[in-house]
Scaffold this motif. Sequence first.
Motif, PDB file in Angstrom:
ATOM      1  N   THR A 166      20.619  75.169  75.271  1.00  0.00           N
ATOM      2  CA  THR A 166      19.332  74.672  74.799  1.00  0.00           C
ATOM      3  C   THR A 166      19.538  73.690  73.655  1.00  0.00           C
ATOM      4  N   ASN A 167      18.598  72.776  73.537  1.00  0.00           N
ATOM      5  CA  ASN A 167      18.553  71.867  72.400  1.00  0.00           C
ATOM      6  C   ASN A 167      17.398  72.234  71.463  1.00  0.00           C
ATOM      7  N   ALA A 168      16.652  73.266  71.804  1.00  0.00           N
ATOM      8  CA  ALA A 168      15.517  73.714  70.987  1.00  0.00           C
ATOM      9  C   ALA A 168      15.973  74.841  70.069  1.00  0.00           C
ATOM     10  N   PRO A 169      15.978  74.637  68.766  1.00  0.00           N
ATOM     11  CA  PRO A 169      16.513  75.648  67.850  1.00  0.00           C
ATOM     12  C   PRO A 169      15.789  76.989  67.889  1.00  0.00           C
ATOM     13  N   THR A 170      14.522  77.014  68.283  1.00  0.00           N
ATOM     14  CA  THR A 170      13.806  78.286  68.320  1.00  0.00           C
ATOM     15  C   THR A 170      13.933  78.997  69.662  1.00  0.00           C
ATOM     16  N   SER A 171      14.593  78.350  70.647  1.00  0.00           N
ATOM     17  CA  SER A 171      14.810  78.990  71.946  1.00  0.00           C
ATOM     18  C   SER A 171      16.058  79.853  71.889  1.00  0.00           C
ATOM     19  N   GLY A 172      16.125  80.825  72.791  1.00  0.00           N
ATOM     20  CA  GLY A 172      17.299  81.684  72.838  1.00  0.00           C
ATOM     21  C   GLY A 172      17.571  82.166  74.246  1.00  0.00           C
ATOM     22  N   TRP A 173      18.700  82.834  74.409  1.00  0.00           N
ATOM     23  CA  TRP A 173      19.149  83.326  75.704  1.00  0.00           C
ATOM     24  C   TRP A 173      18.623  84.733  75.929  1.00  0.00           C
ATOM     25  N   ASP A 174      18.040  84.963  77.104  1.00  0.00           N
ATOM     26  CA  ASP A 174      17.482  86.274  77.440  1.00  0.00           C
ATOM     27  C   ASP A 174      18.443  87.149  78.229  1.00  0.00           C
ATOM     28  N   GLY A 175      19.701  86.740  78.359  1.00  0.00           N
ATOM     29  CA  GLY A 175      20.698  87.558  79.043  1.00  0.00           C
ATOM     30  C   GLY A 175      20.708  87.392  80.550  1.00  0.00           C
ATOM     31  N   THR A 176      20.042  86.342  81.047  1.00  0.00           N
ATOM     32  CA  THR A 176      20.038  86.102  82.485  1.00  0.00           C
ATOM     33  C   THR A 176      20.796  84.823  82.811  1.00  0.00           C
ATOM     34  N   PHE A 177      21.215  84.722  84.066  1.00  0.00           N
ATOM     35  CA  PHE A 177      21.831  83.496  84.575  1.00  0.00           C
ATOM     36  C   PHE A 177      21.340  83.322  86.002  1.00  0.00           C
ATOM     37  N   GLY A 178      20.773  82.170  86.299  1.00  0.00           N
ATOM     38  CA  GLY A 178      20.225  81.942  87.633  1.00  0.00           C
ATOM     39  C   GLY A 178      19.106  82.911  87.965  1.00  0.00           C
ATOM     40  N   GLY A 179      18.378  83.364  86.942  1.00  0.00           N
ATOM     41  CA  GLY A 179      17.272  84.290  87.144  1.00  0.00           C
ATOM     42  C   GLY A 179      17.681  85.747  87.320  1.00  0.00           C
ATOM     43  N   ARG A 180      18.985  86.026  87.222  1.00  0.00           N
ATOM     44  CA  ARG A 180      19.462  87.403  87.396  1.00  0.00           C
ATOM     45  C   ARG A 180      20.020  87.946  86.086  1.00  0.00           C
ATOM     46  N   PRO A 181      19.688  89.198  85.740  1.00  0.00           N
ATOM     47  CA  PRO A 181      20.243  89.795  84.519  1.00  0.00           C
ATOM     48  C   PRO A 181      21.757  89.884  84.605  1.00  0.00           C
ATOM     49  N   GLN A 182      22.439  89.503  83.540  1.00  0.00           N
ATOM     50  CA  GLN A 182      23.891  89.587  83.487  1.00  0.00           C
ATOM     51  C   GLN A 182      24.315  90.996  83.071  1.00  0.00           C
ATOM     52  N   ASP A 183      25.478  91.409  83.540  1.00  0.00           N
ATOM     53  CA  ASP A 183      26.012  92.721  83.185  1.00  0.00           C
ATOM     54  C   ASP A 183      26.405  92.742  81.714  1.00  0.00           C
ATOM     55  N   PRO A 184      26.465  93.932  81.119  1.00  0.00           N
ATOM     56  CA  PRO A 184      26.940  94.033  79.738  1.00  0.00           C
ATOM     57  C   PRO A 184      28.338  93.424  79.622  1.00  0.00           C
ATOM     58  N   ALA A 185      28.526  92.608  78.609  1.00  0.00           N
ATOM     59  CA  ALA A 185      29.809  91.925  78.411  1.00  0.00           C
ATOM     60  C   ALA A 185      29.775  91.202  77.076  1.00  0.00           C
ATOM     61  N   THR A 186      30.915  90.623  76.724  1.00  0.00           N
ATOM     62  CA  THR A 186      31.011  89.778  75.544  1.00  0.00           C
ATOM     63  C   THR A 186      30.986  88.329  75.998  1.00  0.00           C
ATOM     64  N   PHE A 187      30.171  87.526  75.344  1.00  0.00           N
ATOM     65  CA  PHE A 187      30.008  86.123  75.677  1.00  0.00           C
ATOM     66  C   PHE A 187      30.382  85.270  74.467  1.00  0.00           C
ATOM     67  N   VAL A 188      30.851  84.061  74.719  1.00  0.00           N
ATOM     68  CA  VAL A 188      31.222  83.116  73.663  1.00  0.00           C
ATOM     69  C   VAL A 188      30.065  82.149  73.468  1.00  0.00           C
ATOM     70  N   TRP A 189      29.735  81.869  72.217  1.00  0.00           N
ATOM     71  CA  TRP A 189      28.672  80.904  71.935  1.00  0.00           C
ATOM     72  C   TRP A 189      29.180  79.817  70.983  1.00  0.00           C
ATOM     73  N   ILE A 190      28.612  78.626  71.137  1.00  0.00           N
ATOM     74  CA  ILE A 190      28.899  77.506  70.246  1.00  0.00           C
ATOM     75  C   ILE A 190      27.568  76.879  69.876  1.00  0.00           C
ATOM     76  N   ALA A 191      27.339  76.708  68.585  1.00  0.00           N
ATOM     77  CA  ALA A 191      26.125  76.052  68.098  1.00  0.00           C
ATOM     78  C   ALA A 191      26.533  74.854  67.256  1.00  0.00           C
ATOM     79  N   GLU A 192      25.897  73.728  67.528  1.00  0.00           N
ATOM     80  CA  GLU A 192      26.144  72.523  66.749  1.00  0.00           C
ATOM     81  C   GLU A 192      24.804  71.999  66.257  1.00  0.00           C
ATOM     82  N   ALA A 193      24.805  71.519  65.031  1.00  0.00           N
ATOM     83  CA  ALA A 193      23.577  70.976  64.456  1.00  0.00           C
ATOM     84  C   ALA A 193      23.930  69.830  63.525  1.00  0.00           C
ATOM     85  N   THR A 194      22.949  68.993  63.282  1.00  0.00           N
ATOM     86  CA  THR A 194      23.053  67.958  62.267  1.00  0.00           C
ATOM     87  C   THR A 194      21.867  68.147  61.348  1.00  0.00           C
TER      88      THR A 194
END
Length: 119
Positions: A73-101
Amino acid sequence: YTITHIVSDSNSCSDTATVQLNVTSAHHYLVPSAFSPNGDAVNDVFRVVGDYDQMNFFDLSVYNRWGQLQFQTNAPTSGWDGTFGGRPQDPATFVWIAEATDYTGKKIKLKGTVVLIRQ
C-alpha cells in the motif's frame, strides 16, 4: 511508554509480555510484532502507526517466507488484514518493509518481521 499484552489459550494457560518503549526521535513510528485478524476489532490489521501528517511519500510491503509479495500500500493509514488473494493466510512470520519521505525530504526506511496469529 510501557506496553503490556496478556494472552490465554483454551486450556486457561496465560502469559504476559511487557515492552518498554523509549522515544528518542523527532519522528515517531510504531510497528507491532504480531497481529491477530480474527474480527474482534482488536489488533486485526497490521500497519505502521506514526506521524502520517508528516509524510510526503509512504510505501508498505509485506512478504511471506518465500519472498512473495502478500500486501502493498501507498496509503499510510491502510494495513494488511492477513489475507492474500481474498484468502486468509496461515499463521506464520512475515517480513515487512516500510519506506517514507517526511516533509523535509528525509528518507525513512523501516523493516522487520510480524507474526500473524490465528486462534
